[in-house]
Design an enzyme around this catalytic site. Structure first.
Site, short mmCIF file in Angstrom:
data_model
loop_
_atom_site.label_atom_id
_atom_site.label_comp_id
_atom_site.label_asym_id
_atom_site.label_seq_id
_atom_site.Cartn_x
_atom_site.Cartn_y
_atom_site.Cartn_z
N CYS A 118 0.82 -1.21 0.00
CA CYS A 118 0.00 0.00 0.00
C CYS A 118 0.86 1.27 0.00
O CYS A 118 1.56 1.54 -0.96
CB CYS A 118 -0.98 -0.04 1.17
N HIS A 119 0.86 2.06 1.08
CA HIS A 119 1.77 3.22 1.17
C HIS A 119 3.16 2.81 1.66
O HIS A 119 4.09 3.62 1.63
CB HIS A 119 1.20 4.28 2.12
N GLU A 126 -5.78 7.08 -4.20
CA GLU A 126 -5.50 8.24 -3.34
C GLU A 126 -6.52 9.35 -3.54
O GLU A 126 -6.91 10.04 -2.59
CB GLU A 126 -4.10 8.77 -3.61
#
Length: 222
Positions: A130-131, A161
Site C-alpha cells: 500500500c503506502h 488516493e
C-alpha cells in the site's frame, strides 16, 4: 532453522494540514503478521523512533485483525525499538506495512533506507504494501542506482488516493516510484494485487496485504 521476519513500521500518528490520525493500517499489519506467525516464523517489530508505534484501527470486525489484536502483536507495537543502528543479521525478510504514516517518516529516512538496501544487497527478501513502498522510493544501492529502478512494483495508486487521502499527502506514491525508474503497475482501485520481482515483493492496497505475505513465504520456502 526458523525464518525470521523484520517488520519496520511508522512512528507517525498524524499526517497532513488537517492533522488526520494515522499509523500502520491494522489490516496491512495483521494479515501478514498472522500469515508469518502461522508458518512458525519469528517476528520482530521495529519502528522509526521506537516506543509505541501507532495503529490505524480499521476493519475491526475482520477475524484476522481480531486474531492479531488478541495475540502478541499489540504488545510488540507498544514496545518497539528504533531502527536506528539496527543490524540485519539473522533476518530473512523485511516487511513494511502501509497506512499513511510511512509517507510522513519513511519516505526519506536514512536508517530505513540503509536497512532496506542492506537487506536487498545481502540476498534477503524486501517487501511492502500500500503506502509502505514509499520506504523503497529513495533507497539507493551501493552502485548509486535506485533499488526500484527497472523493477516491477506496485503500491497505492493515484486513482485510489484521489478517493482516500489526496488532501493529506504531499506527493503521490505512484509518481515517486515511476520517477525512480520503476515499472509501476496497478489494477482497479481496492482490488487485491501483488507482484514478485526476484526478492522484491509489493502490494497495491490493504486487500493486497495477504498476497504480499504469501509471496514472501513462497520465496522463503522455495
Amino acid at each position: 532453522m526458523k525464518k525470521k521476519i523484520l517488520f519496520m513500521v511508522t512512528s507517525a500518528g498524524i499526517i497532513g494540514p488537517k492533522k488526520r490520525r494515522t499509523g500502520s493500517l491494522l489490516t496491512e499489519l495483521a494479515h501478514p503478521y498472522e500469515a508469518f506467525k502461522e508458518k512458525g516464523y519469528d517476528i520482530d517489530i521495529y519502528s522509526v523512533k521506537g516506543g509505541e508505534a501507532p495503529i490505524d484501527m480499521v476493519e475491526l470486525e475482520d477475524p484476522i485483525n481480531q486474531a492479531f489484536l488478541k495475540g502478541d502483536g499489540p504488545t510488540k507495537m507498544k514496545n518497539t525499538e528504533s531502527v536506528e543502528g539496527l543490524s540485519i543479521d539473522g533476518y530473512d525478510a523485511v516487511f513494511v506495512p502501509g497506512g499513511l504514516g510511512p509517507v510522513v517518516d519513511m519516505t526519506d529516512n536514512p536508517p530505513v533506507q540503509r536497512i532496506l538496501g542492506e537487506m536487498y544487497e545481502n540476498g534477503k527478501v524486501v517487501s511492502a504494501v500500500c503506502h509502505g513502498p514509499v520506504s523503497l522510493g529513495n533507497v539507493k544501492l551501493k552502485d548509486g542506482s535506485y533499488l526500484v529502478r527497472g523493477k516491477n512494483v506496485t503500491g497505492f495508486s493515484i486513482a485510489e488516493e484521489n478517493g482516500y487521502a489526496k488532501d493529506d499527502v504531499s506527493f503521490e506514491l505512484e509518481d515517486l516510484l515511476k520517477e525512480r525508474g520503476a515499472n509501476y503497475t496497478a489494477i482497479a482501485p481496492w482490488q487485491p494485487y501483488s507482484i514478485t520481482d526476484g526478492r522484491l515483493v509489493t502490494g497495491q492496497n490493504p486487500a493486497s496485504a495477504q498476497g504480499v505475505a504469501e509471496r514472501v513465504i513462497a520465496i522463503l520456502e522455495s
